[in-house]
Write a protein that holds these residues in place. Structure first.
Motif: not given
Length: 457
Positions: A141-149, A274-281, A62-70, A233-236
């Protein structure tokens, strides 16, 4: 080289060779096959992830897959999404067979419970299992959130990818259960990385830099609360900006522009401006009334003398709706033409505003309170959010925001949604169960007056 890593590389090289139609890849000691593109590596890793692979190996593959996606460019990401949408769909034959078995069990007089479970398994696209297995990688999980974005950015031109977005939404809704959320106040002394996330994530009222961020964090009449998840983590995930004010705010400028702060002891209203969803994904992943209620409770505990909790919210879909109605409704068409001839709120004479406001408020009230989607919910996305969280549509304000974006969305109009703690649950249930739009204050009175005028002979 670790034996397990050797096995994993062998599987990946074999999958690469098979995808290219080459002879089986050489063993690890024989060296790697010809250099593969990031897309080829990713698709091969997906093949391995969906094979009979042990739990111990999932993490590395899975780590290799996400690295290739990046490493993919925009075209590569589109090709990847297109491939997994098609290649990892539900198997129609298996779905059909499972359905017939369930139907036969029901016809035989049983409830078909076991066959229903098998039907559920067959209906689920294999894409969801692939995403679950990718989630075994570190920080996946965070990488998949960005993938969905990334995916969501392609949907307008590639609507055929919407089933994959549905799969992401289904999984992320489970993974980001609101019970995992942690709320914390963000201050001027918070880490710089968190400040950067707020600067990037603020889309309702964008900030040009640290000076504007300081205005929202440092004065004693300002509060910002952020919600965090263990997987990010520390990403809201979401942050809520609050201004302590006297009276219900009807324009946005005093809340954003530099100026003297108000002694919190003199404030009677907490304005959630102001109410913001900080992660597009995480778009569309609802955390319900949890975050609003928790912010209100926190502010109320700190300042028990406050008597009002309200928003000053945009009305982003109004102008588009009004222009769409112009050809069908003579009055709305005239209003749209008159507003369209204006250059913006800054250049609007008071006499013109006073003349236009009653007709504009009637149209705004209709749009917010009466116009519905096919599912019975309001057309406006911000209205759906706040009404679904138990608020009441309270007061229309115009001109309230002179920014070009606000003029493009709603001719500079804004609305207050009122949050009354003892009414939140009842209003939320009525909205969810009956699609009831809670109205109060001036907006309720304006809508009633408009209805009466139309009924008069």
């Amino acid at each position: 080289m670790d034996r397990q890593d050797g096995w994993l590389l062998t599987d990946l090289f074999r999958a690469l060779g098979e995808r290219r139609g080459e002879s089986p890849a050489r063993g690890v000691d024989g060296g790697e096959p010809s250099e593969a593109s990031a897309l080829e590596q990713l698709l091969a890793a997906c093949d391995v992830l969906m094979s009979d692979i042990g739990e111990a190996s999932l993490r590395a593959v899975a780590a290799r897959a996400l690295a290739a996606y990046g490493a993919l460019d925009a075209d590569g990401r589109c090709a990847f999404f297109t491939h997994i949408t098609r290649a990892y769909d539900a198997d129609a034959d298996q779905v059909r067979a499972a359905f017939h078995r369930w139907e036969a069990a029901r016809d035989a007089g049983g409830r078909g419970g076991e066959e229903l479970v098998r039907l559920f398994d067959a209906v689920e696209p294999a894409r969801q299992q692939l995403l679950r297995r990718m989630n075994h990688a570190p920080d996946a999980t965070l990488a998949l959130v960005h993938m969905r974005a990334d995916l969501r950015g392609l949907l307008r031109e590639h609507p055929e990818l919407r089933p994959l977005d549905h799969d992401f939404h289904h999984l992320l809704t489970s993974w980001f259960n609101r019970g995992f959320l942690r709320m914390a106040e963000v201050t001027w002394n918070s880490p710089g990385d968190l400040h950067d996330h707020l600067l990037r994530g603020e889309r309702v009222h964008p900030m040009a830099g640290l000076d504007e961020l300081r205005r929202r964090l440092q004065p004693e009449d300002r509060r910002v609360y952020a919600f965090f998840h263990p997987a990010t983590g520390d990403v809201p995930l979401i942050f809520v900006e609050v201004a302590l004010v006297h009276g219900l705010p009807d324009t946005i400028a005093p809340l954003l522009d530099p100026g003297p702060s108000l002694d919190p002891a003199r404030a009677d209203t907490a304005a959630l401006y102001s109410i913001n969803n900080a992660l597009d994904g995480l778009a569309g992943v609802s955390f319900g009334s949890f975050l609003i209620k928790q912010v209100i409770e926190q502010v109320g505990e700190q300042l028990p003398h406050l008597t009002r909790f309200a928003t000053l919210s945009p009305i982003p879909g109004f102008r588009r709706w009004l222009e769409e109605q112009a050809g069908q409704d003579t009055e709305l068409g005239a209003l749209a033409g008159e507003l369209g001839s204006l250059t913006g709120a800054d250049a609007l004479p008071d006499e013109d505003a006073d003349r236009i406001r009653p007709r504009l408020f009637a149209a705004l009230a209709r749009y917010v309170a009466l116009e519905r989607r096919e599912d019975g919910r309001p057309l406006d996305p911000v209205a759906r959010f706040h009404l679904g969280n138990g608020s009441a549509a309270w007061q229309l304000n115009w001109p309230a925001n002179s920014s070009p974006e606000a003029w493009r969305q709603s001719y500079g109009a804004m609305i207050n949604y009122r949050y009354e703690p003892d009414q939140l649950e009842r209003r939320h249930e009525n909205f969810v169960r009956r699609r009831t739009v809670a109205l109060g204050g001036p907006l309720r009175d304006a809508l009633a007056a408009t209805a009466a005028a139309h009924e008069a002979p």
